[in-house]
Design a protein around this motif. Structure first.
Motif, mmCIF file in Angstrom:
data_model
loop_
_atom_site.group_PDB
_atom_site.id
_atom_site.type_symbol
_atom_site.label_atom_id
_atom_site.label_comp_id
_atom_site.label_asym_id
_atom_site.label_seq_id
_atom_site.Cartn_x
_atom_site.Cartn_y
_atom_site.Cartn_z
ATOM 1 N N LEU A 110 0.683 -1.231 0.274
ATOM 2 C CA LEU A 110 -0.061 0.009 0.047
ATOM 3 C C LEU A 110 0.788 0.995 -0.375
ATOM 4 C CD1 LEU A 110 -2.990 -0.675 2.624
ATOM 5 C CD2 LEU A 110 -2.858 -0.438 -0.042
ATOM 6 N N ILE A 111 1.880 1.301 0.660
ATOM 7 C CA ILE A 111 2.953 2.464 0.628
ATOM 8 C C ILE A 111 3.449 2.613 -0.369
ATOM 9 C CG2 ILE A 111 5.218 2.869 1.926
ATOM 10 C CD1 ILE A 111 2.626 3.827 3.332
ATOM 11 N N GLN A 112 3.894 1.366 -1.552
ATOM 12 C CA GLN A 112 4.714 1.754 -2.565
ATOM 13 C C GLN A 112 3.907 1.785 -3.754
ATOM 14 O OE1 GLN A 112 7.681 -1.535 -3.424
ATOM 15 N NE2 GLN A 112 6.674 -1.641 -5.833
ATOM 16 N N GLU A 113 2.535 1.480 -3.493
ATOM 17 C CA GLU A 113 1.476 2.354 -4.122
ATOM 18 C C GLU A 113 0.971 3.885 -4.142
ATOM 19 O OE1 GLU A 113 -2.905 2.879 -5.973
ATOM 20 O OE2 GLU A 113 -2.472 2.380 -4.024
ATOM 21 N N THR A 114 0.883 4.319 -2.975
ATOM 22 C CA THR A 114 0.100 5.218 -2.664
ATOM 23 C C THR A 114 1.054 6.627 -2.788
ATOM 24 O OG1 THR A 114 0.896 4.587 0.023
ATOM 25 C CG2 THR A 114 -1.427 4.620 -1.545
ATOM 26 N N THR A 115 2.519 5.699 -2.898
ATOM 27 C CA THR A 115 2.956 7.090 -3.300
ATOM 28 C C THR A 115 4.294 7.174 -3.786
ATOM 29 O OG1 THR A 115 4.950 4.665 -1.761
ATOM 30 C CG2 THR A 115 4.769 6.491 -0.212
ATOM 31 N N GLY A 116 3.162 7.013 -4.978
ATOM 32 C CA GLY A 116 3.630 6.998 -6.132
ATOM 33 C C GLY A 116 3.767 5.854 -7.005
ATOM 34 N N GLY A 117 4.571 4.812 -6.921
ATOM 35 C CA GLY A 117 5.176 3.577 -6.705
ATOM 36 C C GLY A 117 4.918 3.395 -8.808
ATOM 37 N N ARG A 118 5.550 3.551 -9.688
ATOM 38 C CA ARG A 118 4.649 2.965 -11.000
ATOM 39 C C ARG A 118 5.183 1.075 -11.131
ATOM 40 N NH1 ARG A 118 3.265 7.572 -13.506
ATOM 41 N NH2 ARG A 118 3.150 9.265 -12.043
ATOM 42 N N THR A 119 6.500 1.026 -10.939
ATOM 43 C CA THR A 119 7.367 -0.604 -11.452
ATOM 44 C C THR A 119 7.654 -1.197 -10.558
ATOM 45 O OG1 THR A 119 9.567 0.575 -12.167
ATOM 46 C CG2 THR A 119 7.494 0.801 -13.610
ATOM 47 N N GLN A 120 8.114 -1.794 -10.582
ATOM 48 C CA GLN A 120 9.101 -2.827 -9.509
ATOM 49 C C GLN A 120 10.267 -2.203 -9.376
ATOM 50 O OE1 GLN A 120 8.759 -4.898 -7.254
ATOM 51 N NE2 GLN A 120 6.903 -5.311 -7.838
ATOM 52 N N MET A 121 10.965 -0.646 -9.884
ATOM 53 C CA MET A 121 12.328 -0.612 -10.039
ATOM 54 C C MET A 121 11.729 0.064 -8.582
ATOM 55 S SD MET A 121 14.406 -0.262 -12.005
ATOM 56 C CE MET A 121 15.206 0.761 -11.514
#
Length: 742
Positions: A403-414
């Motif tokens: 959820l943190i990875q998605e909500t903070t703007g993560g787009r890919t597995q980078m």
């Protein structure tokens, strides 16, 4: 065979076409033979070996999804969001990795290893762009149950000769537990890879949402009990096997008088600070660009306080201890443990995959891309298998970090690579700084992070209102996992969930179909059976578990149908329609008012007519002798709900045809799917039964019966056409004209 269509009254349509049975349908559509519909295995093997360059490229890209999106990666569009997201997730990895390692009964540094290597492997093979691979509560508990079962403290006692006391050789115990955890992880990874390669990604569908939520709620109970010794500063006996949780709780209660107060104080303060800070985080989440790393702050502050006040030496508060700097070289797992942990490894493989694929599909649906379930099995399996060589334990996607990875703007597995770099820097340079961190602080982090799982107990109220069966699955899963441990609880819960499916399909819900004709008054509709025709519908597939029940229900419904020929209902539709009544019994009918019945509408044994009474007595007596003298000539079996059929059901259907044929009642089937027809052919059903008895729809079968037996039995409706409302289009009325029956 092309239907003609003319517009009728009130926007309805009258469709005229040929009545289609299975024999006529095969003539028109030229149904393929079974051998033509299946590609031989030898051809598929040759085709897989003799693949062209484009197909080979597609296979490589599907196996390594990074080759698809990395060449298209835009640093300007995705670089900064992935970097910020990765740093945020990496900061979460540090406290969670060390804390969850305690759940696995391993030194905290191995939690950091587990947060590093699998994330890098998933970067190459994973198809989800937003999930964060690493340590997770449930899997950590499952690994801990294995390590403590195979390496209990009692096996590593060192006797002190002076005062005849025993101490645990912590170094030897931890080394042995690391080997057990690594072997279990490698085996679980291999199981996942094999399941993925054989296209077994659907295995996660057997874990329903009530089952998963009940299982994780029970796992949270195990996690709480496992952390009590660190929170209270006591050393209870750790039991394994069934009812181990109960025995551990009893031992904990006995040790409460010897609670270490400084440790308890550190735990309580940490829990209060964490809960307060997390609530503030949630309240001001929309105003904060990134969440405040509360857990990391608590760890840093706790370490500083412990270092400068010497909590370990002064107050004997247990601390993390030595954390080696640098990475461990890869080592081969001890395969001698495989036979002892194979059941646990399979449980880890299934549970980890179910959690990861559910999160992956959730984010994929939200952001408009596709997650390959089989590729996810392979990616997760390789992350575990390769990680096991570097002393990691089983991993899966973490809900909080994802959820943190998605909500903070993560787009890919980078973003996952960025978080792994944060962990790498900590392991190489910052690890020794956390040696004075109290274990009570890590236990507090685990305890507070279980809050979401504690909230799942509200499912009991929700499921009570919505589905009693799902509630039973939830409770059974929770109870079996709590009392029979995690591995046996998973097996028992899956078995119970499958049994509920069997029981629900075994209990048939049967109906009889009738024909509606409008009466002279507006508010009531007269429901009459088409004379001589009974339509029998079952809500489930017919197979060995309910075939006998199907036959009994058919006989019972047909008998009850003839006891009362007219009932009254209050439908809303203005059209003549095929409808069904559930449990049509004149003694229990409550669908309409029986006071509206006119003389002669119902003929029963209570009729005043002497001729009618004698006829009814004759029918009942002959019926009791097995003779059929009622005015029925056709029974139509609606098999549209059936998606397969087995040999027992085929035998039952054949017996129905033969038994009713002996009393001059024709049996017809309608609505069979192509697979059911194929299975009927394979079972030799049509060896003595004509395909003319099988129709594409119930309506075709009714028209055939009326045409075959003559239209004189038709009631005096407005037209000589039989009309019905299609189940898929409630606003359009279709009808077939009965040819030669005017």
């Amino acid at each position: 065979a092309i239907p003609s269509m003319a517009k009728g009254r009130k926007g309805g349509y009258r469709v005229e076409r040929e009545i289609l049975n299975e024999e006529r349908l095969e003539e028109l559509s030229q149904r393929l033979d079974i051998s033509q519909t299946r590609i031989p295995l030898s051809y598929r093997l040759k085709n897989s070996l003799r693949c062209s360059v484009p197909s080979l490229k597609r296979r490589v890209v599907s196996f390594l999804p990074v080759l698809y999106w990395l060449p298209r990666y835009s640093i300007w569009d995705y670089g900064m969001p992935d970097l910020i997201s990765g740093i945020s997730v990496g900061i979460m990895h540090l406290p969670q990795g060390m804390a969850y390692a305690l759940l696995a009964s391993l030194p905290p540094v191995f939690g950091l290893y587990t947060s590093f290597y699998p994330a890098l492997i998933y970067f190459f093979f994973g198809s989800s762009r937003h999930i964060s691979i690493g340590t997770f509560t449930v899997l950590s508990i499952m690994v801990g149950s294995v390590t403590e079962r195979l390496a209990p403290d009692a096996d590593f006692l060192i006797m002190n000769g002076t005062n005849v006391t025993a101490e645990v050789d912590i170094t030897a115990r931890d080394q042995y537990r690391v080997q057990v955890a690594a072997a279990t992880t490698v085996l679980a990874g291999l199981i996942q890879v094999i399941l993925g390669l054989v296209q077994f990604g659907f295995v996660g569908t057997y874990l329903s949402e009530p089952l998963v939520r009940g299982y994780t709620s029970a796992a949270a109970a195990h996690a709480v009990v496992a952390q009590l010794k660190y929170i209270f500063g006591v050393s209870p006996i750790r039991f394994s096997g069934p009812f181990s949780l109960v025995y551990t709780l009893v031992d904990m209660c006995a040790l409460l008088p010897s609670t270490h107060l400084p440790t308890l104080l550190a735990s309580v303060v940490s829990i209060i600070v964490l809960i307060t800070a997390k609530e503030l985080n949630n309240r001001f989440s929309k105003k904060l660009p990134v969440p405040i790393p509360v857990e990391l702050i608590v760890i840093v502050v706790g370490t500083l306080i412990s270092f400068y006040t010497h909590l370990n030496e002064t107050f004997e508060i247990s601390v993390v201890g030595e954390i080696p700097s640098g990475l461990q070289p890869p080592t081969l797992p001890n395969t001698s443990y495989f036979s002892e942990v194979v059941v646990d490894a399979f449980a880890l493989a299934v549970v980890g995959y179910a959690i990861s694929i559910s999160l992956g599909k959730t984010f994929a649906l939200k952001h408009g891309y596709k997650v390959d379930s089989n590729q996810e099995l392979v990616a997760l399996g390789l992350s575990n298998a390769v990680g096991g060589f570097f002393q990691c334990y089983s991993v899966c996607a973490s809900m909080s970090r994802s959820l943190i990875q998605e909500t903070t703007g993560g787009r890919t597995q980078m973003a996952g690579v960025s978080s792994a770099v944060i962990v790498l820097v900590t392991v190489l340079k910052l690890g020794p700084l956390f040696q004075e961190l109290p274990k009570a602080v890590l236990s507090a982090i685990v305890f507070v992070n279980l809050k979401g799982m504690f909230k799942q107990y509200a499912d009991i109220v929700t499921l009570w209102r919505s589905s009693k069966i799902d509630l039973l699955v939830w409770l059974m899963t929770w109870a079996s996992t709590v009392f029979f441990n995690l591995d046996m609880g998973l097996g028992a819960s899956i078995s119970f969930a499958l049994l509920t499916v069997i029981f629900r399909t075994q209990r048939l819900d049967t109906y009889l179909f009738f024909f509606i004709s409008r009466r002279s008054f507006i508010s009531c509709f007269d429901i009459k059976m088409v004379p001589g025709i009974t339509i029998f519908h079952s809500s489930a597939t017919i197979y060995f578990a309910n075939a006998e029940l199907y036959l009994e229900a058919l006989k019972q419904k047909v008998w009850k149908e003839r006891e009362n020929s007219t009932v009254f209902v209050m439908p809303e539709t203005p059209h003549n329609s095929w409808v069904y009544l559930k449990g049509t019994d004149p003694e229990t009918t409550t669908l309409g008012s029986l006071s509206d019945l006119q003389d002669g509408d119902i003929t029963t044994l209570e009729s005043s007519s002497e001729d009618t009474l004698s006829r009814d007595l004759e029918r009942v007596s002959l019926g009791s002798l097995g003779k059929w003298t009622w005015d029925i000539h056709s029974i139509i079996l609606d098999l549209s709900p059936a998606n397969f059929i087995d040999t027992v059901a085929i035998k039952t259907l054949r017996n129905i045809f033969h038994d009713f044929g002996e009393i001059d009642v024709d049996i017809y089937m309608a609505g069979c799917q192509a697979l059911v027809v194929e299975q009927l052919e394979q079972g030799g059903f049509f060896s003595d039964i004509d395909k003319e008895r099988l129709f594409t729809s119930v309506h075709d079968a009714v028209l055939y019966c009326l045409n075959r037996r003559g239209a004189g039995a038709l009631p005096n409706y407005e037209t000589a056409a039989v009309s019905f409302t299609d189940s898929d289009t409630t606003d359009t009325t279709y009808s077939h004209t009965v040819r030669g029956c005017m």
